[in-house]
Design a protein around this motif. Structure first.
Motif, PDB file in Angstrom:
ATOM      1  N   ALA A 203      -9.845  -2.818 -12.340  1.00 23.26           N
ATOM      2  CA  ALA A 203     -10.718  -3.268 -11.267  1.00 23.26           C
ATOM      3  C   ALA A 203     -10.117  -4.418 -10.462  1.00 23.26           C
ATOM      4  N   LYS A 204      -9.242  -5.186 -11.067  1.00 25.54           N
ATOM      5  CA  LYS A 204      -8.650  -6.344 -10.387  1.00 25.54           C
ATOM      6  C   LYS A 204      -7.779  -5.926  -9.204  1.00 25.54           C
ATOM      7  N   PHE A 205      -7.333  -4.661  -9.187  1.00 28.95           N
ATOM      8  CA  PHE A 205      -6.411  -4.218  -8.143  1.00 28.95           C
ATOM      9  C   PHE A 205      -7.128  -3.570  -6.960  1.00 28.95           C
ATOM     10  N   GLY A 206      -8.450  -3.531  -7.005  1.00 29.22           N
ATOM     11  CA  GLY A 206      -9.206  -2.973  -5.886  1.00 29.22           C
ATOM     12  C   GLY A 206      -9.152  -1.459  -5.879  1.00 29.22           C
ATOM     13  N   GLY A 207      -9.672  -0.865  -4.784  1.00 27.29           N
ATOM     14  CA  GLY A 207      -9.774   0.591  -4.732  1.00 27.29           C
ATOM     15  C   GLY A 207      -8.604   1.248  -4.041  1.00 27.29           C
ATOM     16  N   ASP A 208      -7.750   0.450  -3.365  1.00 27.39           N
ATOM     17  CA  ASP A 208      -6.704   1.031  -2.538  1.00 27.39           C
ATOM     18  C   ASP A 208      -5.382   1.177  -3.291  1.00 27.39           C
ATOM     19  N   VAL A 209      -5.456   1.625  -4.519  1.00 23.65           N
ATOM     20  CA  VAL A 209      -4.242   1.791  -5.333  1.00 23.65           C
ATOM     21  C   VAL A 209      -4.316   3.140  -6.038  1.00 23.65           C
ATOM     22  N   VAL A 210      -3.144   3.564  -6.531  1.00 19.02           N
ATOM     23  CA  VAL A 210      -3.079   4.798  -7.323  1.00 19.02           C
ATOM     24  C   VAL A 210      -2.854   4.399  -8.771  1.00 19.02           C
ATOM     25  N   ILE A 211      -3.663   4.916  -9.637  1.00 19.85           N
ATOM     26  CA  ILE A 211      -3.523   4.621 -11.078  1.00 19.85           C
ATOM     27  C   ILE A 211      -3.056   5.893 -11.775  1.00 19.85           C
TER      28      ILE A 211
END
Lengths: 217, 295
Positions: free
Chosen positions: B259-267
């Motif tokens: 959650a710390k990386f926000g929504g605009d990332v690919v996991i």
């Protein structure tokens, strides 16, 4: 497991390093026949055996055998004691060969055989073995062959240097006979020599056990 | 289910020149294949050497089957395969059993000869005439011929071709058919672990990064990729972050920190390789290697 290790060590030494086992023994024979008389071949046998100590440690290092021993049922203490026994066994063989060559040499020269001289030579051989083995083995066990080998040249050079001085200045001729006759006339010297030699070997073995226990293998 | 730990280290510290294994607590459960993984210099061999009693710890302790590591009582219950064969180069393969068998309490010469035959190790060859693959198989034949409960292998696949690596994996699987058996092996080829290991210990710079089931490792970590700059709030959670020329980044993260990386990332899921590499990079980039170690 000491017996099992000693048996392994002797067989391994005799079968994988045939030349290194036989050449010193052939040297005893050649020296004894070339320089007949008394118990000199006995002393030579003891000396070459002591010098051959390093071959066992060299073989350990080449085959990572120290690591092998540590991963078997043999404790490090048993390895140390077994190795002392191996070297003493080899020294006894070399000294016994010296005795035989002394007998043969004297028979060829038609000399009457001097048993007291031979007994003194045997005592001398024991002292050579006790001092030589006691000085070297703790260092080999503590450091391994590669690190210990350069250190071994120091006592060899010292003994060699003393030998050169003794021969060069005729010391041996002047007092050698006196020492032999004094030793022969004082049987207590034999007993003292044996006790001191055994004590030296035991002290050396206990140091080697302690040092080998801490060595990284 | 485990029925106890066969190998336990408590606060094990080993200092060697510039390297140190720092107060590591590692346990190896019975009946599992445990993989020790980490980059070169992570401490894998040092740990195994301590467990085999080949190296005295600076502090702490290692016990094997309840005995201090290296005690003669336990040594013949461990089969050991190191990265080099512990046999004199002059020895002929077929004579090794007769030479060293007496040094073990439970040596089985028939088993040794049978394994040589099965592994296609030429019995008449000298040790120095064997290929790398044959040498490893010889070591395994020796290790398995005294009925060990634990098989310890240090980088056994190093230098092996794929066929020999597969053979080795088969041998380990067969050994593990007995539920009382345990295998511990170190490797830096992490792809091997996924097929073979149940339990995994990840080491990095002399510290334990992870110690648990392999699937838990993959559940705990993930790879995050972002196109923009790494958010300041997430910087501490990024392990071994790499940045590209366009300002994007890739980092290893704990799944809990997603959650710390926000929504605009690919996991994405993290492979074992990803985890090892990112922890290694992280320790190189910080002044306190290992400070990101999982709590």
């Amino acid at each position: 497991m000491i017996v099992a290790f000693t048996r392994f060590d002797i067989i391994n030494f005799a079968t994988t390093q045939v030349r290194r086992v036989l050449l010193p023994l052939l040297f005893v024979i050649a020296f004894g026949l070339a320089v007949p008389g008394g118990g000199v071949p006995v002393l030579v046998g003891a000396t070459v055996a002591v010098v051959s100590v390093s071959y066992l440690f060299q073989a350990d290092e080449r085959g990572l055998l120290d690591t092998l021993y540590a991963t078997t049922s043999v404790s490090r203490r048993d390895v140390v004691i077994g190795r002392y026994l191996t070297i003493i066994f080899y020294a006894i063989v070399a000294a016994a060969l010296g005795v035989v060559i002394s007998l043969v040499g004297d028979a060829i020269d038609h000399h009457s055989f001097g048993w007291p001289v031979l007994a003194t030579a045997l005592l001398g051989a024991f002292v050579v073995i006790a001092v030589g083995v006691s000085a070297q083995l703790p260092i080999y066990f503590a450091l391994g062959f590669t690190k210990a080998r350069p250190l071994m040249f120091i006592p060899i050079l010292l003994v060699g240097g003393v030998g050169v001085v003794v021969i060069q200045f005729g010391v041996l001729k002047r007092i050698g006979g006196d020492i032999v006759s004094w030793t022969m006339n004082n049987p207590a010297i034999d007993a003292i020599g044996l006790v001191v030699g055994i004590a030296l070997l035991m002290l050396s073995a206990s140091i080697a056990v302690a040092r080998y226990a801490r060595r990284e293998l | 289910m485990t029925t106890g730990d066969v190998l336990v280290s408590r606060q094990l510290t080993v200092r060697r020149n510039s390297f140190a294994l720092r107060a590591v607590d590692i346990r190896v459960p019975r009946g599992y294949v445990t993989g020790l993984v980490g980059p070169n210099g992570a401490g894998k061999t040092t740990f195994l050497k301590s467990a085999l009693g080949l190296l005295a710890p600076t502090s702490g302790e290692v016990t094997v089957l309840g005995h201090p590591a290296g005690s003669a009582a336990v040594q013949d219950r461990i089969g050991v395969v190191l990265d080099r064969t512990t046999a004199a180069p002059e020895w002929r393969v077929e004579t090794i059993g007769r030479r060293i068998g007496k040094l073990y309490r439970r040596w089985d010469e028939q088993q040794y000869r049978g394994l040589l035959d099965r592994f296609d190790v030429p019995p008449r060859n000298r040790v120095d005439g064997l290929s790398r693959g044959q040498t490893v198989k010889l070591s395994i034949a020796i290790a398995l011929s005294h009925d060990p409960e634990i098989l310890v292998l240090d980088e056994p696949t190093s230098g092996l071709d794929p066929v020999a690596r597969r053979d080795l994996a088969d041998i380990i699987r067969e050994f593990m058919l007995d539920p009382a058996h345990t295998t511990v092996f170190s490797t830096h080829i992490t792809s091997e672990l996924d097929d073979l290991a149940d339990w995994i210990v990840v080491l990095n710079s002399g510290t334990v990064v992870f110690d648990g089931m392999l699937h838990e490792l993959h559940e705990k970590y993930a790879i995050v990729r972002g196109a923009g700059p790494l958010p300041a709030a997430a910087r501490a959670a990024a392990i071994g972050a790499r940045f590209d020329a366009q300002g994007g980044y890739e980092a290893l993260i704990r799944v809990d920190d997603t959650a710390k990386f926000g929504g605009d990332v690919v996991i994405d899921g993290a492979s074992t390789d990803d985890i090892v590499v990112h922890f290694a990079e992280h320790s190189h980039s910080t002044s306190h290697p290992g400070s990101e170690v999982a709590a």
